[in-house]
Design a protein around this motif. Structure first.
Motif, PDB file in Angstrom:
ATOM      1  N   CYS A   1      44.054  32.305 -24.376  1.00 53.99           N
ATOM      2  CA  CYS A   1      42.959  33.281 -24.430  1.00 53.99           C
ATOM      3  C   CYS A   1      41.660  32.549 -24.726  1.00 53.99           C
ATOM      4  O   CYS A   1      41.584  31.799 -25.701  1.00 53.99           O
ATOM      5  CB  CYS A   1      43.201  34.295 -25.535  1.00 53.99           C
ATOM      6  SG  CYS A   1      44.817  35.064 -25.453  1.00 53.99           S
ATOM      7  N   LEU A   2      40.657  32.775 -23.889  1.00 50.50           N
ATOM      8  CA  LEU A   2      39.368  32.097 -24.046  1.00 50.50           C
ATOM      9  C   LEU A   2      38.224  33.092 -23.953  1.00 50.50           C
ATOM     10  O   LEU A   2      38.271  34.021 -23.146  1.00 50.50           O
ATOM     11  CB  LEU A   2      39.184  31.047 -22.939  1.00 50.50           C
ATOM     12  CG  LEU A   2      40.253  29.961 -22.810  1.00 50.50           C
ATOM     13  CD1 LEU A   2      40.080  29.204 -21.503  1.00 50.50           C
ATOM     14  CD2 LEU A   2      40.176  29.008 -23.990  1.00 50.50           C
ATOM     15  N   SER A   3      37.206  32.889 -24.771  1.00 47.08           N
ATOM     16  CA  SER A   3      35.989  33.697 -24.637  1.00 47.08           C
ATOM     17  C   SER A   3      34.856  32.950 -25.357  1.00 47.08           C
ATOM     18  O   SER A   3      34.620  31.797 -25.044  1.00 47.08           O
ATOM     19  CB  SER A   3      36.204  35.097 -25.207  1.00 47.08           C
ATOM     20  OG  SER A   3      35.077  35.898 -24.984  1.00 47.08           O
ATOM     21  N   LYS A   4      34.195  33.591 -26.305  1.00 45.43           N
ATOM     22  CA  LYS A   4      33.116  32.989 -27.108  1.00 45.43           C
ATOM     23  C   LYS A   4      32.273  31.958 -26.348  1.00 45.43           C
ATOM     24  O   LYS A   4      31.324  32.343 -25.697  1.00 45.43           O
ATOM     25  CB  LYS A   4      33.696  32.429 -28.404  1.00 45.43           C
ATOM     26  CG  LYS A   4      34.165  33.569 -29.330  1.00 45.43           C
ATOM     27  CD  LYS A   4      34.069  33.258 -30.799  1.00 45.43           C
ATOM     28  CE  LYS A   4      34.150  34.519 -31.625  1.00 45.43           C
ATOM     29  NZ  LYS A   4      35.424  34.769 -32.274  1.00 45.43           N
ATOM     30  N   ALA A   5      32.622  30.657 -26.387  1.00 49.79           N
ATOM     31  CA  ALA A   5      31.756  29.638 -25.773  1.00 49.79           C
ATOM     32  C   ALA A   5      31.864  29.582 -24.249  1.00 49.79           C
ATOM     33  O   ALA A   5      31.142  28.825 -23.608  1.00 49.79           O
ATOM     34  CB  ALA A   5      32.065  28.263 -26.355  1.00 49.79           C
ATOM     35  N   LEU A   6      32.758  30.385 -23.679  1.00 53.26           N
ATOM     36  CA  LEU A   6      32.980  30.351 -22.226  1.00 53.26           C
ATOM     37  C   LEU A   6      31.678  30.434 -21.436  1.00 53.26           C
ATOM     38  O   LEU A   6      31.465  29.687 -20.489  1.00 53.26           O
ATOM     39  CB  LEU A   6      33.934  31.500 -21.838  1.00 53.26           C
ATOM     40  CG  LEU A   6      34.197  31.763 -20.359  1.00 53.26           C
ATOM     41  CD1 LEU A   6      34.845  30.571 -19.669  1.00 53.26           C
ATOM     42  CD2 LEU A   6      35.084  33.001 -20.193  1.00 53.26           C
ATOM     43  N   THR A   7      30.791  31.356 -21.817  1.00 47.79           N
ATOM     44  CA  THR A   7      29.509  31.494 -21.105  1.00 47.79           C
ATOM     45  C   THR A   7      28.356  30.853 -21.879  1.00 47.79           C
ATOM     46  O   THR A   7      27.199  31.221 -21.705  1.00 47.79           O
ATOM     47  CB  THR A   7      29.154  32.980 -20.872  1.00 47.79           C
ATOM     48  OG1 THR A   7      29.094  33.625 -22.159  1.00 47.79           O
ATOM     49  CG2 THR A   7      30.168  33.679 -19.994  1.00 47.79           C
ATOM     50  N   GLY A   8      28.689  29.919 -22.757  1.00 49.63           N
ATOM     51  CA  GLY A   8      27.639  29.258 -23.532  1.00 49.63           C
ATOM     52  C   GLY A   8      26.912  30.227 -24.455  1.00 49.63           C
ATOM     53  O   GLY A   8      25.766  29.987 -24.840  1.00 49.63           O
ATOM     54  N   GLY A   9      27.575  31.313 -24.803  1.00 48.59           N
ATOM     55  CA  GLY A   9      26.970  32.259 -25.749  1.00 48.59           C
ATOM     56  C   GLY A   9      25.903  33.138 -25.129  1.00 48.59           C
ATOM     57  O   GLY A   9      25.005  33.626 -25.819  1.00 48.59           O
ATOM     58  N   THR A  10      25.976  33.352 -23.814  1.00 52.34           N
ATOM     59  CA  THR A  10      24.931  34.150 -23.173  1.00 52.34           C
ATOM     60  C   THR A  10      25.334  35.612 -22.999  1.00 52.34           C
ATOM     61  O   THR A  10      24.672  36.506 -23.522  1.00 52.34           O
ATOM     62  CB  THR A  10      24.563  33.570 -21.802  1.00 52.34           C
ATOM     63  OG1 THR A  10      25.769  33.427 -21.037  1.00 52.34           O
ATOM     64  CG2 THR A  10      23.887  32.217 -21.945  1.00 52.34           C
ATOM     65  N   ILE A  11      26.411  35.859 -22.261  1.00 52.23           N
ATOM     66  CA  ILE A  11      26.870  37.232 -22.070  1.00 52.23           C
ATOM     67  C   ILE A  11      28.387  37.279 -22.220  1.00 52.23           C
ATOM     68  O   ILE A  11      29.053  36.257 -22.077  1.00 52.23           O
ATOM     69  CB  ILE A  11      26.449  37.813 -20.699  1.00 52.23           C
ATOM     70  CG1 ILE A  11      27.035  36.994 -19.559  1.00 52.23           C
ATOM     71  CG2 ILE A  11      24.953  37.903 -20.575  1.00 52.23           C
ATOM     72  CD1 ILE A  11      26.802  37.638 -18.213  1.00 52.23           C
ATOM     73  N   PRO A  12      28.941  38.458 -22.516  1.00 55.34           N
ATOM     74  CA  PRO A  12      30.386  38.529 -22.770  1.00 55.34           C
ATOM     75  C   PRO A  12      31.213  38.311 -21.510  1.00 55.34           C
ATOM     76  O   PRO A  12      30.917  38.872 -20.455  1.00 55.34           O
ATOM     77  CB  PRO A  12      30.590  39.978 -23.260  1.00 55.34           C
ATOM     78  CG  PRO A  12      29.235  40.515 -23.542  1.00 55.34           C
ATOM     79  CD  PRO A  12      28.280  39.753 -22.688  1.00 55.34           C
ATOM     80  N   LEU A  13      32.229  37.471 -21.644  1.00 54.71           N
ATOM     81  CA  LEU A  13      33.197  37.234 -20.576  1.00 54.71           C
ATOM     82  C   LEU A  13      34.412  36.590 -21.242  1.00 54.71           C
ATOM     83  O   LEU A  13      34.263  35.888 -22.239  1.00 54.71           O
ATOM     84  CB  LEU A  13      32.629  36.277 -19.518  1.00 54.71           C
ATOM     85  CG  LEU A  13      33.504  36.037 -18.281  1.00 54.71           C
ATOM     86  CD1 LEU A  13      33.486  37.243 -17.347  1.00 54.71           C
ATOM     87  CD2 LEU A  13      33.050  34.793 -17.507  1.00 54.71           C
ATOM     88  N   ALA A  14      35.582  36.861 -20.721  1.00 60.61           N
ATOM     89  CA  ALA A  14      36.786  36.263 -21.302  1.00 60.61           C
ATOM     90  C   ALA A  14      37.815  36.032 -20.218  1.00 60.61           C
ATOM     91  O   ALA A  14      37.778  36.671 -19.163  1.00 60.61           O
ATOM     92  CB  ALA A  14      37.364  37.186 -22.370  1.00 60.61           C
ATOM     93  N   VAL A  15      38.728  35.101 -20.481  1.00 58.58           N
ATOM     94  CA  VAL A  15      39.868  34.929 -19.582  1.00 58.58           C
ATOM     95  C   VAL A  15      41.149  34.808 -20.384  1.00 58.58           C
ATOM     96  O   VAL A  15      41.152  34.317 -21.505  1.00 58.58           O
ATOM     97  CB  VAL A  15      39.742  33.683 -18.670  1.00 58.58           C
ATOM     98  CG1 VAL A  15      38.573  33.814 -17.713  1.00 58.58           C
ATOM     99  CG2 VAL A  15      39.641  32.409 -19.474  1.00 58.58           C
ATOM    100  N   THR A  16      42.214  35.310 -19.775  1.00 63.34           N
ATOM    101  CA  THR A  16      43.564  35.049 -20.261  1.00 63.34           C
ATOM    102  C   THR A  16      44.243  34.277 -19.149  1.00 63.34           C
ATOM    103  O   THR A  16      44.272  34.750 -18.008  1.00 63.34           O
ATOM    104  CB  THR A  16      44.311  36.376 -20.504  1.00 63.34           C
ATOM    105  OG1 THR A  16      43.489  37.206 -21.337  1.00 63.34           O
ATOM    106  CG2 THR A  16      45.648  36.128 -21.196  1.00 63.34           C
ATOM    107  N   THR A  17      44.730  33.084 -19.455  1.00 63.77           N
ATOM    108  CA  THR A  17      45.381  32.289 -18.417  1.00 63.77           C
ATOM    109  C   THR A  17      46.876  32.245 -18.685  1.00 63.77           C
ATOM    110  O   THR A  17      47.321  32.407 -19.819  1.00 63.77           O
ATOM    111  CB  THR A  17      44.809  30.860 -18.356  1.00 63.77           C
ATOM    112  OG1 THR A  17      45.108  30.173 -19.578  1.00 63.77           O
ATOM    113  CG2 THR A  17      43.304  30.879 -18.146  1.00 63.77           C
ATOM    114  N   ALA A  18      47.646  32.036 -17.620  1.00 69.68           N
ATOM    115  CA  ALA A  18      49.099  32.088 -17.754  1.00 69.68           C
ATOM    116  C   ALA A  18      49.769  31.079 -16.839  1.00 69.68           C
ATOM    117  O   ALA A  18      49.169  30.605 -15.860  1.00 69.68           O
ATOM    118  CB  ALA A  18      49.597  33.494 -17.414  1.00 69.68           C
ATOM    119  N   THR A  19      51.015  30.780 -17.143  1.00 65.62           N
ATOM    120  CA  THR A  19      51.807  29.893 -16.291  1.00 65.62           C
ATOM    121  C   THR A  19      52.234  30.652 -15.032  1.00 65.62           C
ATOM    122  O   THR A  19      52.193  31.889 -14.980  1.00 65.62           O
ATOM    123  CB  THR A  19      53.087  29.442 -17.020  1.00 65.62           C
ATOM    124  OG1 THR A  19      53.846  30.615 -17.350  1.00 65.62           O
ATOM    125  CG2 THR A  19      52.768  28.664 -18.278  1.00 65.62           C
TER     126      THR A  19
END
Ligand SMILES: *Cc1c(COP(=O)(O)O)cnc(C)c1O
Length: 425
Positions: A261-279
């Motif tokens: 699970c990734l978010s927070k720094a994903l967009t360099g702190g500009t706007i909300p975005l997140a990813v969940t990655t899987a095998t």
């Protein structure tokens, strides 16, 4: 009326008891590691605005990426459609994530990334007809504030009001150096509850006060879980994108998590975005002629092109020699600061990993999460023009990577002043 006064009329703030809390500070401008309030006072943002902003406020490159995308294709629905920024960001992420990560699912914030990860794990077993309903999580974990994420979180007072409505979660202790208690407990829990998933903040528990634990211990827990068919979920919402000195905390591990699970720094702190990655294996558990086996989860703004375009540029910034040098510089300077404060007996558990630095300050006062001692520390730092949010008697910093040496010196000086002023109170 100024912003502060106008705010009071209609605004409801997060984690805030409005009757007793100090009035929020109206911020009108940000540049790099600095913020300015409406009275012109300057602050150093020593916690990267709740851990989101590694490359500095009002970053020109991210702004350009946003402008370019907003004037090309600002948004399109992701059900039945795709677009270049999502495809390129997914390709980029897969190229830098642990090799076993193959599929990228978009959402909007850290909580939704966790929500999706937990739903993936539960439905994976549902689709297979296997009865696994429980989630294993650490004591004092934090995974977000939506229902599944809140259930997995172990900071008790956050969820007190909702206890009757939560997913079934069993807890294991955070691994301690030289102790096998966590591994032993995980084995017991697996035998007794036959859990679907084991979720953890990789190497650092952020919200409970930057509690750092050993990669070897986490490796062992992941191995135990995977040997027993339990899906492992690394919540790297805080640790992702350089925080721990590596791109991901999971890069320190031999056994890689199944879901991330990734978010927070994903967009360099500009706007909300997140990813969940899987095998691939997790994805294949949903791949079927049966439409009911699909993951029925989505958000209106899923894979927003502007967010994806900014995230791509943010990763390029992270990969630059300049930013990699910054990570090393801050890690080295944190080590030096720990040596500098070693002489204070009131400083306990001083710890650092990557750009994260934390210590506990010995006190006989109320050390509740949002207790009075915390408020005193917080107010002191604000008056000194340094933004950081102590947790009880734990003081931590997690600066943007572009913080200058002079700004870092100022933060260290204020930390040392706080140690001298508030020790043994
Ligand atoms: C902040 C955080 C979350 C929640 O993210 P939001 O964007 O605030 O919903 C989840 N997990 C971890 C480890 C976090 O630090």
């Amino acid at each position: 009326m100024n912003l502060q006064q106008r705010d009071e009329k209609h605004l409801w703030h997060p984690y805030t008891q409005h009757q007793t809390a100090a009035k929020p500070i109206g911020i009108v401008k940000g540049k790099d590691a600095l913020l300015w309030d409406e009275d012109g006072k300057e602050y150093i943002d020593a916690i990267a605005s709740w851990w989101v902003n590694p490359y500095g406020h009002s970053n020109e490159r991210l702004a350009q990426a946003a402008y370019k995308q907003l004037t090309q294709l600002e948004h399109v629905l992701f059900g039945g459609f795709t677009h270049r920024p999502a495809v390129e960001l997914a390709e980029k992420l897969i190229s830098i994530l642990p090799k076993n990560q193959q599929k990228v699912f978009f959402s909007d914030n850290g909580s939704t990334a966790v929500e999706v990860g937990i739903k993936m794990a539960l439905q994976y077993f549902f689709n297979k007809g296997e009865k696994r309903f429980t989630v294993v999580a650490f004591e004092d974990a934090f995974h977000g504030d939506t229902f599944a994420a809140m259930a997995a979180s172990g900071i008790s007072f956050f969820a007190d009001a909702f206890k009757e409505h939560l997913l079934k979660v069993v807890r294991i202790p955070l691994p301690k150096k030289g102790s096998d208690a966590a591994a032993k407990k995980l084995k017991e829990v697996i035998a007794e509850h036959h859990p679907a998933a084991f979720i953890f903040e990789a190497l650092v528990q952020g919200a409970s006060g930057m509690q750092i634990y050993e990669p070897d211990a986490l490796d062992k827990l992941i191995h135990i879980a995977q040997e027993n068919g339990v899906i492992t979920i690394a919540d790297e919402v805080m640790t992702g994108f350089g925080r721990t000195g590596r791109t991901f905390a999971s890069d320190y591990l031999t056994h890689k998590p199944d879901i991330m699970c990734l978010s927070k720094a994903l967009t360099g702190g500009t706007i909300p975005l997140a990813v969940t990655t899987a095998t691939q294996e997790i994805f294949d558990g949903f791949y079927s002629e049966d439409v009911n086996k699909a993951l029925f989860h989505g958000h209106t703004f899923t894979a927003n092109p502007t967010g994806c375009a900014i995230a791509l540029e943010a990763i390029r910034i992270l990969e630059s020699d300049e930013m990699q040098a910054n990570l090393k510089r801050i890690a080295r300077r944190h080590q030096e600061f720990l040596a500098r404060i070693a002489k204070y007996p009131s400083v306990e558990n001083a710890r650092t990993l990557g750009v994260i630095l934390a210590f506990d300050l010995k006190t006989s006062q109320n050390t509740d999460y949002y207790g009075s001692f915390r408020d005193k520390l917080y107010n002191f730092f604000i008056s000194e023009g340094v933004i950081l949010r102590p947790v009880g008697n734990i003081i931590y910093i997690l600066p943007p990577y572009i913080i200058t040496d002079a700004q870092l010196d100022r933060v260290y000086d204020v930390l040392e002043e706080a140690i001298q002023k508030f020790s043994n109170q």
